[in-house]
Design a protein around this motif. Sequence first.
Motif, PDB file in Angstrom:
ATOM      1  N   ASP A 137     -14.025  70.602  37.651  1.00 62.35           N
ATOM      2  CA  ASP A 137     -14.579  70.921  36.339  1.00 62.35           C
ATOM      3  C   ASP A 137     -14.082  72.291  35.893  1.00 62.35           C
ATOM      4  O   ASP A 137     -14.603  73.318  36.327  1.00 62.35           O
ATOM      5  CB  ASP A 137     -16.110  70.876  36.402  1.00 62.35           C
ATOM      6  CG  ASP A 137     -16.737  70.910  35.001  1.00 62.35           C
ATOM      7  OD1 ASP A 137     -15.987  71.004  34.006  1.00 62.35           O
ATOM      8  OD2 ASP A 137     -17.978  70.835  34.919  1.00 62.35           O
ATOM      9  N   GLU A 138     -13.118  72.285  35.014  1.00 63.67           N
ATOM     10  CA  GLU A 138     -12.547  73.520  34.464  1.00 63.67           C
ATOM     11  C   GLU A 138     -12.176  74.528  35.548  1.00 63.67           C
ATOM     12  O   GLU A 138     -12.476  75.717  35.442  1.00 63.67           O
ATOM     13  CB  GLU A 138     -13.506  74.156  33.457  1.00 63.67           C
ATOM     14  CG  GLU A 138     -13.674  73.267  32.249  1.00 63.67           C
ATOM     15  CD  GLU A 138     -14.289  74.000  31.066  1.00 63.67           C
ATOM     16  OE1 GLU A 138     -14.099  75.229  30.963  1.00 63.67           O
ATOM     17  OE2 GLU A 138     -14.917  73.334  30.244  1.00 63.67           O
ATOM     18  N   THR A 139     -11.526  74.017  36.580  1.00 64.34           N
ATOM     19  CA  THR A 139     -11.111  74.901  37.656  1.00 64.34           C
ATOM     20  C   THR A 139     -10.034  75.863  37.177  1.00 64.34           C
ATOM     21  O   THR A 139      -9.817  76.920  37.758  1.00 64.34           O
ATOM     22  CB  THR A 139     -10.616  74.068  38.853  1.00 64.34           C
ATOM     23  OG1 THR A 139     -11.670  73.177  39.218  1.00 64.34           O
ATOM     24  CG2 THR A 139     -10.278  74.914  40.056  1.00 64.34           C
ATOM     25  N   ASP A 140      -9.369  75.528  36.086  1.00 65.01           N
ATOM     26  CA  ASP A 140      -8.293  76.393  35.589  1.00 65.01           C
ATOM     27  C   ASP A 140      -8.797  77.561  34.742  1.00 65.01           C
ATOM     28  O   ASP A 140      -8.091  78.555  34.579  1.00 65.01           O
ATOM     29  CB  ASP A 140      -7.277  75.574  34.791  1.00 65.01           C
ATOM     30  CG  ASP A 140      -7.929  74.787  33.658  1.00 65.01           C
ATOM     31  OD1 ASP A 140      -9.150  74.499  33.744  1.00 65.01           O
ATOM     32  OD2 ASP A 140      -7.236  74.446  32.694  1.00 65.01           O
ATOM     33  N   SER A 141     -10.033  77.456  34.247  1.00 64.74           N
ATOM     34  CA  SER A 141     -10.463  78.545  33.365  1.00 64.74           C
ATOM     35  C   SER A 141     -10.714  79.805  34.180  1.00 64.74           C
ATOM     36  O   SER A 141     -11.281  79.763  35.262  1.00 64.74           O
ATOM     37  CB  SER A 141     -11.709  78.154  32.575  1.00 64.74           C
ATOM     38  OG  SER A 141     -12.769  77.914  33.450  1.00 64.74           O
TER      39      SER A 141
END
Lengths: 261, 481
Positions: A180-184
């Motif tokens: 879950d939105e590990t890139d943010s």
Amino acid sequence: MTTDHLSLFIMLSIKNLQARVEEKEILKGINLEVKAGEVHAIMGPNGSGKSTLASILAGRETYEVTGGSITFEGKDLLELSPEDRAREGVFLAFQYPVEIPGVSTINFLKTAVNAIREYRGEEAMDAVSFLKMMKEKTKVVEIDETLLKRSLNEGFSGGEKKRNEIFQMAMLEPKLAVLDETDSGLDIDALKIVANGVNKLRSKNNAVIVVTHYQRLLDYIVPDYVHVLYNGRIVKSGTKELALELEAKGYDWIKNENTAV
Amino acid sequence: MSDSNKILEELTQSDYKYGFVTNIENDSAPKGLSEDTVRFISAKKNEPEWLLEWRLKAFRHWLTMETPTWANVTFPAIDYQDIIYYSAPKQKISLSSLDEIDPELRATFEKLGISLDEQKRLSGVAVDAVIDSVSITTTFKGKLSELGIIFCSMSEAVHEHPELVKKHLGSVVPITDNYFTALNSAVFSDGSFCYIPKGVRCPMELSTYFRINAANTGQFERTLLIADEGSYVSYLEGCTAPMRDENQLHAAVVELIAMEKAEIKYSTVQNWYPGDKNGKGGIYNFVTKRAICAGDHAKISWTQVETGSSITWKYPSVILKGDYSIGEFYSVAVTNNMQQADTGTKMIHIGKNSRSRIVSKGISAGKSQNSYRGLVKVMPRAENARNFSQCDSLLMGDQCGAHTFPYIEVGNPSAIVEHEATTSKIGEDQVFYCNQRGIDTEKAVALIVNGYCKEVLNQLPMEFAVEAQKLLAISLEGSVG
Ligand SMILES: Nc1ncnc2c1ncn2[C@@H]1O[C@H](COP(=O)(O)OP(=O)(O)OP(=O)(O)O)[C@@H](O)[C@H]1O
Ligand SMILES: [Mg+2]
């Protein structure tokens, strides 16, 4: 084997999933099928229900499932406790990882690994093998070992928290990973490293669902499918080109299409 | 009631794991307390006249006193005439080898997890085991005596080392100090005595295991520990009791004396029977523990993990008399179901540049009440005294209570006294995070609680720390908040 081949092939099957929290309807009929070996990206505007879907997969009780079904490897996922889902191989990299003061990542993961092994009827891992495995995995996600000795997520920078999630994923070797939105919050280098970690986990037996707002991540983790979640429904599915299109046009054209219907 | 509360109620019924009764014939005093009781005890123990007089003085003083009511605990009045003040296993206790011990008693030790043989062979821990009132055996004595270390039961010390006992008994905790010290001084049955000579570093952990066995007996031990100049000792105390419906009184006194440059580490894991989940039975643990850094550069550390007792009333204190002396108090106090704990410390700064540190972690679950009560007092001559206090409370569920009563009295302007306090709950998000990694809720709570107590648990010797962690997990089974 006599069991239905198809159901083995399809790792995760979500049918008409509806859910609400405190009287508010959030998911309004999600349909999604994920086969082993696939990577699915889920995109969509803020508040559309992406984290809700991820949380429900992981078994968070704050969300009430009001309809539909989720089947994971032929089992009714909704019947399983959160810990049993994890033990069956469902992993969630949290959008907001939680701090546990006084418990190091090492200690935390040792407890987790052994709980999972116990569930599978395997013997507990001894300290030596555990540390050896840890050493290997730290290389995969290029995480600093001193970080793993500190209290879990306490005082970690945003990027460190995300990287730690991926490290945990590498250690637990799940069948289905939901990111879950590990890139943010990741800088460019960290993004590549995290993506690289995910790619190394990819195999014909595993599947990944990545929730993201940015097409940039998908340059590194190339998805087989891209879905757009809007207002509690998957309103559009396509291949990675869809992500590019979204990047160029924003969500308005989808919103307009949907209000028109 | 919310769902999570119902689950909590259901699950907080973990049974007391040490609740077995040993069938040993006891040699007991008749019920009740009078001068005759005091004389009976003293005679049974074949005590010298001065000690009998000391006891009688304490008893007469006790008669003039009243039960203290300032602590944040409630309990029905204790009938002191309904207690047996002396109970000894019927057995000649001058044993030369462990093999002579009553097999039943041996079995008790095994159940407690302190097989004396094992202890002797493996762990390098010298154990003085106290069942009810008499110290049964002291292992390792030979090895210790080579170094001039005295480690024996109090009764033995009275006969073998009267000059030391006479000089120090009651010197840190006067008999008149409070209601329970007066009572203890009058009827104390046994306990441990320890003396470390000048410059000696005690090579092993010294340990006492207390256990209350006979019904209706109060246990009144007396511990006296003296570390002479430049010496070091680490002392462990563990306590358990069988399950009984009636409340049992436990009023111990512990006195520690550290001379110049001496260091004493005193660790307790207290797991007396806490009573059932409705508050029936359990131990009243009314204990006075006090230490004095008598010389310069002396250091005393109290570490306690308190999980048991229906009521705990206990304030291990340090009088920092020597210049540059150091006092420490590390505490974890867990209360569950109907337990009540009022515990903390007193740090009395007298010496210049004396320092103290207080780390208290309270954990309340069920319908329990958990209070921290601490005094930091800086006397006028305590130039540059320093204190740091950290008092944290963790609440599980919404029917328990946590309270903090810090008292600070500073009589010297150069002193720096800092106090920090926090109250938190185990977050549902923390538990879920653990669940998502395959860790069930029971284990998750244990993990989170152990993390919360880490600073204190780190102070315990290794084997004790492991035991303490398990105890924490057991006493909080199911208490998910
Ligand atoms: N516990 C809750 N109580 C009330 N509303 C909630 C709760 N959890 C989620 N919601 C609401 O449900 C909707 C969907 O939230 P969700 O977190 O799933 O969105 P998201 O798609 O992940 O958004 P983002 O891209 O911002 O992370 C939002 O409107 C949110 O406010
Ligand atoms: Mg989200």
